[in-house]
Design a protein around this motif. Structure first.
Motif, PDB file in Angstrom:
ATOM      1  N   LEU A 115      -0.376   2.119   7.820  1.00  0.00           N
ATOM      2  CA  LEU A 115       1.078   1.917   7.755  1.00  0.00           C
ATOM      3  C   LEU A 115       1.422   0.803   6.764  1.00  0.00           C
ATOM      4  CD1 LEU A 115       2.192   2.085  11.530  1.00  0.00           C
ATOM      5  CD2 LEU A 115       2.424   3.851   9.790  1.00  0.00           C
ATOM      6  N   GLU A 116       0.648  -0.280   6.851  1.00  0.00           N
ATOM      7  CA  GLU A 116       0.930  -1.426   5.967  1.00  0.00           C
ATOM      8  C   GLU A 116       0.699  -1.097   4.494  1.00  0.00           C
ATOM      9  OE1 GLU A 116      -0.225  -5.027   9.083  1.00  0.00           O
ATOM     10  OE2 GLU A 116      -1.711  -4.297   7.662  1.00  0.00           O
ATOM     11  N   LYS A 117      -0.300  -0.227   4.258  1.00  0.00           N
ATOM     12  CA  LYS A 117      -0.680   0.069   2.856  1.00  0.00           C
ATOM     13  C   LYS A 117       0.166   1.170   2.225  1.00  0.00           C
ATOM     14  CE  LYS A 117      -4.299  -2.648   2.429  1.00  0.00           C
ATOM     15  NZ  LYS A 117      -4.132  -3.821   1.572  1.00  0.00           N
ATOM     16  N   THR A 118       0.896   1.928   3.069  1.00  0.00           N
ATOM     17  CA  THR A 118       1.716   2.997   2.501  1.00  0.00           C
ATOM     18  C   THR A 118       2.721   2.384   1.535  1.00  0.00           C
ATOM     19  OG1 THR A 118       1.416   4.334   4.459  1.00  0.00           O
ATOM     20  CG2 THR A 118       3.274   4.924   3.083  1.00  0.00           C
ATOM     21  N   ASN A 119       2.834   2.993   0.369  1.00  0.00           N
ATOM     22  CA  ASN A 119       3.725   2.513  -0.691  1.00  0.00           C
ATOM     23  C   ASN A 119       3.214   1.287  -1.434  1.00  0.00           C
ATOM     24  OD1 ASN A 119       5.878   4.257  -1.050  1.00  0.00           O
ATOM     25  ND2 ASN A 119       6.728   3.643   0.929  1.00  0.00           N
ATOM     26  N   SER A 120       1.971   0.880  -1.110  1.00  0.00           N
ATOM     27  CA  SER A 120       1.416  -0.232  -1.891  1.00  0.00           C
ATOM     28  C   SER A 120       0.623   0.369  -3.043  1.00  0.00           C
ATOM     29  CB  SER A 120       0.488  -1.081  -1.016  1.00  0.00           C
ATOM     30  OG  SER A 120      -0.488  -1.696  -1.826  1.00  0.00           O
ATOM     31  N   GLN A 137       4.117  10.662   0.081  1.00  0.00           N
ATOM     32  CA  GLN A 137       4.266   9.403   0.823  1.00  0.00           C
ATOM     33  C   GLN A 137       3.722   8.197   0.057  1.00  0.00           C
ATOM     34  OE1 GLN A 137       2.515  10.115   4.733  1.00  0.00           O
ATOM     35  NE2 GLN A 137       4.495  10.802   5.493  1.00  0.00           N
ATOM     36  N   ASN A 138       3.293   8.443  -1.154  1.00  0.00           N
ATOM     37  CA  ASN A 138       2.721   7.391  -1.988  1.00  0.00           C
ATOM     38  C   ASN A 138       1.585   6.644  -1.281  1.00  0.00           C
ATOM     39  OD1 ASN A 138       2.346   5.860  -4.262  1.00  0.00           O
ATOM     40  ND2 ASN A 138       3.926   4.359  -3.742  1.00  0.00           N
ATOM     41  N   LYS A 139       0.606   7.440  -0.809  1.00  0.00           N
ATOM     42  CA  LYS A 139      -0.564   6.830  -0.162  1.00  0.00           C
ATOM     43  C   LYS A 139      -1.672   6.664  -1.191  1.00  0.00           C
ATOM     44  CE  LYS A 139       0.244   7.988   4.550  1.00  0.00           C
ATOM     45  NZ  LYS A 139      -0.272   7.722   5.858  1.00  0.00           N
ATOM     46  N   THR A 140      -2.474   5.646  -0.992  1.00  0.00           N
ATOM     47  CA  THR A 140      -3.640   5.476  -1.860  1.00  0.00           C
ATOM     48  C   THR A 140      -4.728   6.403  -1.346  1.00  0.00           C
ATOM     49  OG1 THR A 140      -3.039   3.183  -2.194  1.00  0.00           O
ATOM     50  CG2 THR A 140      -5.284   3.803  -2.785  1.00  0.00           C
ATOM     51  N   THR A 141      -5.324   7.174  -2.243  1.00  0.00           N
ATOM     52  CA  THR A 141      -6.373   8.116  -1.838  1.00  0.00           C
ATOM     53  C   THR A 141      -7.558   7.982  -2.788  1.00  0.00           C
ATOM     54  OG1 THR A 141      -5.558   9.842  -3.307  1.00  0.00           O
ATOM     55  CG2 THR A 141      -4.623   9.800  -1.074  1.00  0.00           C
TER      56      THR A 141
END
Ligand code: GRG
Length: 303
Positions: free
Chosen positions: A169-174, A252-256
């Motif tokens: 949750l914290e990393k979403t959009n980072s 969702q702009n997640k890092t993958t």
């Protein structure tokens, strides 16, 4: 019944998987039989736990038990079912509007869409507790039950799955998440329960410390490979094949993994991890073909 031989290669792996899946589902159906009191809650619990799924965690648990002692693997069934209850709970909560806000799971409307948000929250809560309770009912030695309960609770609390979800949750959009941070998040969010699945199966089978440590290393590696392929499938596949929304990570702009290292390198990394996972077992002289084939399956799967 698929033959159990510790060293023989298994000829029909698909049949092995479906037989174990069926055993787990039969056990789950009985354990979660509809009750007259709070029947809507039980319906929602059944809706979300008896709705398909690969049963990877349950199957890993049974396979690890069988690898150590084929004659007792059925004793691990309550533990395998418990892992699937906990997993189902995590999917229900993960899909909620306050988390990933998804409306498709295992090819069907998510629990909060089929029921409502409050019921979905409670169905998750109840599946978590039923899962833990199933573990305690397994006919194992008290010290095995205690060790399994410790592994499972450690894997799903703040040190494991829940902590991983918080980081997610914290990393979403980072846009600054590093590969090391991504791996740490997945190790907790997805990896901890997969690791516990294999280790708990090993405990039920009576594995030695050396064997448990090999199981732990094997599972951590396939857990990471599983997540890398999850990211790849989210990029390359479609909702009909996945049974869940595709392309969500981008939206969702997640890092993958594909975002950080590209698709080709992601697949290569998953293959290396699977090779290393199998080596961990071989080094501890655990030669059980289904565990090796499950490792391959983790990266060859289509959903
Ligand atoms: C445990 C108290 C407690 C809270 C949970 C919501 C949450 C906190 C955690 C989310 C964990 C989660 C959903 C991780 C994703 C794991 C993942 C990739 C699931 C898909 O697993 P598959 O492919 O699914 O094995 P099937 O449908 O085949 O079972």
């Amino acid at each position: 019944m698929i033959a159990n031989n510790l060293t023989e290669p298994i000829t029909n792996f698909a049949a092995y998987l479906s037989e174990r899946k069926e055993q787990i589902e039969e056990f789950l159906k009985e354990s979660l039989a509809l009750k007259p009191v709070a029947s809507r809650l039980w319906e929602a619990m059944r809706y979300s736990s008896l709705n398909g799924g690969k049963r990877l965690r349950g199957i890993l648990c049974l396979a690890a038990c069988e690898a150590i002692n084929p004659s007792v693997y059925q004793k691990a069934l309550p533990v395998a079912a418990a892992l699937e209850c906990v997993h189902a709970m995590s999917l229900i909560h993960d899909d909620l509007p306050c988390m990933d806000n998804d409306n498709l799971r295992r090819g069907k409307p998510t629990c909060h869409i089929a029921y409502d948000e409050a019921t979905a929250l409670l169905a998750g809560d109840a599946l978590l507790v039923e899962g833990l309770s199933l573990c305690l009912k397994a006919e194992l030695e008290p010290q095995q039950t205690l060790a399994i309960a410790q592994e499972l609770t450690q894997a799903i609390g703040a040190h494991g799955m829940t902590g991983g979800q918080m980081i997610d949750l914290e990393k979403t959009n980072s846009n600054e998440t590093t590969l090391a941070e991504l791996e740490q998040m997945h190790k907790l969010k997805t990896g901890a329960l997969l690791r516990a699945s294999v280790v708990c199966g090993g405990i039920a089978g009576g594995a030695s410390q050396k064997q448990l440590s090999a199981f732990s290393n094997y599972a951590q590696k396939i857990g990471l490979a599983f997540q890398i392929i999850d990211d790849v499938l989210d990029t390359e596949s479609d909702a009909a094949t996945l049974g869940k929304t595709a392309g969500k990570d981008l939206v969702q702009n997640k890092t993958t993994y594909p975002k950080l290292i590209g698709l080709a390198q992601s697949k290569e990394r998953a293959e290396i991890l699977v090779y290393e996972a199998k080596s961990c077992l071989a080094e501890a002289q655990i030669n059980f073909d289904p565990l090796s084939k499950i490792a391959n399956y983790v990266i060859e799967r289509k959903n």
